[in-house]
Design a protein around this motif. Sequence first.
Motif, mmCIF file in Angstrom:
data_model
loop_
_atom_site.group_PDB
_atom_site.id
_atom_site.type_symbol
_atom_site.label_atom_id
_atom_site.label_comp_id
_atom_site.label_asym_id
_atom_site.label_seq_id
_atom_site.Cartn_x
_atom_site.Cartn_y
_atom_site.Cartn_z
ATOM 1 N N ALA A 15 -46.885 -12.466 -46.479
ATOM 2 C CA ALA A 15 -46.857 -12.942 -47.868
ATOM 3 C C ALA A 15 -45.432 -12.950 -48.415
ATOM 4 O O ALA A 15 -45.016 -13.911 -49.070
ATOM 5 C CB ALA A 15 -47.752 -12.056 -48.733
ATOM 6 N N GLN A 16 -44.680 -11.890 -48.127
ATOM 7 C CA GLN A 16 -43.307 -11.822 -48.608
ATOM 8 C C GLN A 16 -42.448 -12.913 -47.980
ATOM 9 O O GLN A 16 -41.684 -13.593 -48.662
ATOM 10 C CB GLN A 16 -42.710 -10.455 -48.305
ATOM 11 C CG GLN A 16 -41.264 -10.340 -48.729
ATOM 12 C CD GLN A 16 -40.626 -9.051 -48.234
ATOM 13 O OE1 GLN A 16 -41.199 -8.329 -47.438
ATOM 14 N NE2 GLN A 16 -39.432 -8.772 -48.712
ATOM 15 N N ARG A 17 -42.584 -13.097 -46.696
ATOM 16 C CA ARG A 17 -41.789 -14.107 -45.992
ATOM 17 C C ARG A 17 -42.121 -15.508 -46.496
ATOM 18 O O ARG A 17 -41.231 -16.330 -46.716
ATOM 19 C CB ARG A 17 -42.059 -13.981 -44.483
ATOM 20 C CG ARG A 17 -41.323 -14.952 -43.608
ATOM 21 C CD ARG A 17 -39.914 -14.467 -43.325
ATOM 22 N NE ARG A 17 -39.168 -15.487 -42.631
ATOM 23 C CZ ARG A 17 -38.700 -15.369 -41.408
ATOM 24 N NH1 ARG A 17 -38.891 -14.271 -40.728
ATOM 25 N NH2 ARG A 17 -38.011 -16.350 -40.860
ATOM 26 N N PHE A 84 -32.270 -13.891 -42.465
ATOM 27 C CA PHE A 84 -33.604 -13.429 -42.099
ATOM 28 C C PHE A 84 -33.592 -12.623 -40.805
ATOM 29 O O PHE A 84 -34.535 -11.890 -40.520
ATOM 30 C CB PHE A 84 -34.585 -14.598 -41.972
ATOM 31 C CG PHE A 84 -35.251 -14.968 -43.260
ATOM 32 C CD1 PHE A 84 -36.052 -14.070 -43.925
ATOM 33 C CD2 PHE A 84 -35.062 -16.229 -43.809
ATOM 34 C CE1 PHE A 84 -36.662 -14.399 -45.121
ATOM 35 C CE2 PHE A 84 -35.672 -16.572 -44.998
ATOM 36 C CZ PHE A 84 -36.473 -15.653 -45.662
ATOM 37 N N SER A 85 -32.539 -12.727 -40.021
ATOM 38 C CA SER A 85 -32.481 -11.939 -38.790
ATOM 39 C C SER A 85 -31.888 -10.549 -39.024
ATOM 40 O O SER A 85 -31.958 -9.698 -38.138
ATOM 41 C CB SER A 85 -31.680 -12.674 -37.717
ATOM 42 O OG SER A 85 -30.317 -12.725 -38.065
ATOM 43 N N LEU A 86 -31.308 -10.302 -40.184
ATOM 44 C CA LEU A 86 -30.720 -8.991 -40.465
ATOM 45 C C LEU A 86 -31.721 -7.835 -40.346
ATOM 46 O O LEU A 86 -31.381 -6.811 -39.745
ATOM 47 C CB LEU A 86 -30.059 -8.985 -41.847
ATOM 48 C CG LEU A 86 -28.698 -9.652 -41.935
ATOM 49 C CD1 LEU A 86 -28.188 -9.626 -43.373
ATOM 50 C CD2 LEU A 86 -27.698 -8.983 -41.023
ATOM 51 N N PRO A 87 -32.943 -7.933 -40.885
ATOM 52 C CA PRO A 87 -33.881 -6.807 -40.719
ATOM 53 C C PRO A 87 -34.202 -6.519 -39.251
ATOM 54 O O PRO A 87 -34.322 -5.357 -38.858
ATOM 55 C CB PRO A 87 -35.132 -7.259 -41.476
ATOM 56 C CG PRO A 87 -34.643 -8.245 -42.465
ATOM 57 C CD PRO A 87 -33.485 -8.937 -41.800
ATOM 58 N N LYS A 88 -34.318 -7.567 -38.445
ATOM 59 C CA LYS A 88 -34.571 -7.352 -37.019
ATOM 60 C C LYS A 88 -33.377 -6.686 -36.355
ATOM 61 O O LYS A 88 -33.543 -5.815 -35.493
ATOM 62 C CB LYS A 88 -34.891 -8.675 -36.321
ATOM 63 C CG LYS A 88 -36.232 -9.269 -36.721
ATOM 64 C CD LYS A 88 -36.515 -10.504 -35.933
ATOM 65 C CE LYS A 88 -35.935 -11.677 -36.663
ATOM 66 N NZ LYS A 88 -36.218 -12.972 -36.082
ATOM 67 N N MET A 89 -32.193 -7.069 -36.737
ATOM 68 C CA MET A 89 -30.992 -6.464 -36.162
ATOM 69 C C MET A 89 -30.862 -4.990 -36.575
ATOM 70 O O MET A 89 -30.335 -4.185 -35.832
ATOM 71 C CB MET A 89 -29.741 -7.240 -36.591
ATOM 72 C CG MET A 89 -29.689 -8.656 -36.041
ATOM 73 S SD MET A 89 -29.767 -8.722 -34.255
ATOM 74 C CE MET A 89 -28.206 -8.005 -33.835
ATOM 75 N N ALA A 90 -31.361 -4.656 -37.770
ATOM 76 C CA ALA A 90 -31.304 -3.271 -38.227
ATOM 77 C C ALA A 90 -32.197 -2.363 -37.381
ATOM 78 O O ALA A 90 -31.955 -1.161 -37.287
ATOM 79 C CB ALA A 90 -31.698 -3.186 -39.698
ATOM 80 N N LEU A 91 -33.227 -2.931 -36.760
ATOM 81 C CA LEU A 91 -34.121 -2.149 -35.902
ATOM 82 C C LEU A 91 -33.532 -1.891 -34.518
ATOM 83 O O LEU A 91 -33.993 -0.997 -33.806
ATOM 84 C CB LEU A 91 -35.453 -2.872 -35.739
ATOM 85 C CG LEU A 91 -36.319 -2.985 -36.976
ATOM 86 C CD1 LEU A 91 -37.523 -3.862 -36.686
ATOM 87 C CD2 LEU A 91 -36.751 -1.620 -37.456
#
Length: 124
Positions: A15-17, A84-91
């Motif tokens: 929903a957020q995306r 949008f790839s920043l959250p994935k990179m943070a993981l």
Amino acid sequence: HALRFMAVVGLPYLAQRTAVESINAHLERTFLHRLTYSLSVQLVLADGESLAATARSNLTLDAHADALKESVHTIFSLAERKLFSLPKMALLPSVLLRHPRLALAGLPIILGLDAAKSALHAAL
């Protein structure tokens, strides 16, 4: 566990995306419309010299505006994908620490897929 994860994490993320992408698409369309208006009305029609230069050109005013819109759209899309790839990179650091062998095994696959994707984009 999977249904609970989907209900608690997956659906809110979806929903957020969806909401954020809809807002971004609307803002991009608004910006491109204002850019086209600025080019065609405010810049070219503001003085006779700009209108004369456009008349001498092999391209129409719409072709100039379309080229500008395409360039801005490309830049906007690139920035959006990177943000949008920043959250994935943070993981990534936590995955490397918890599962180092899995990360090392998957890294060549990820890099290969990324290279193939870049080559496909470049070919298009």
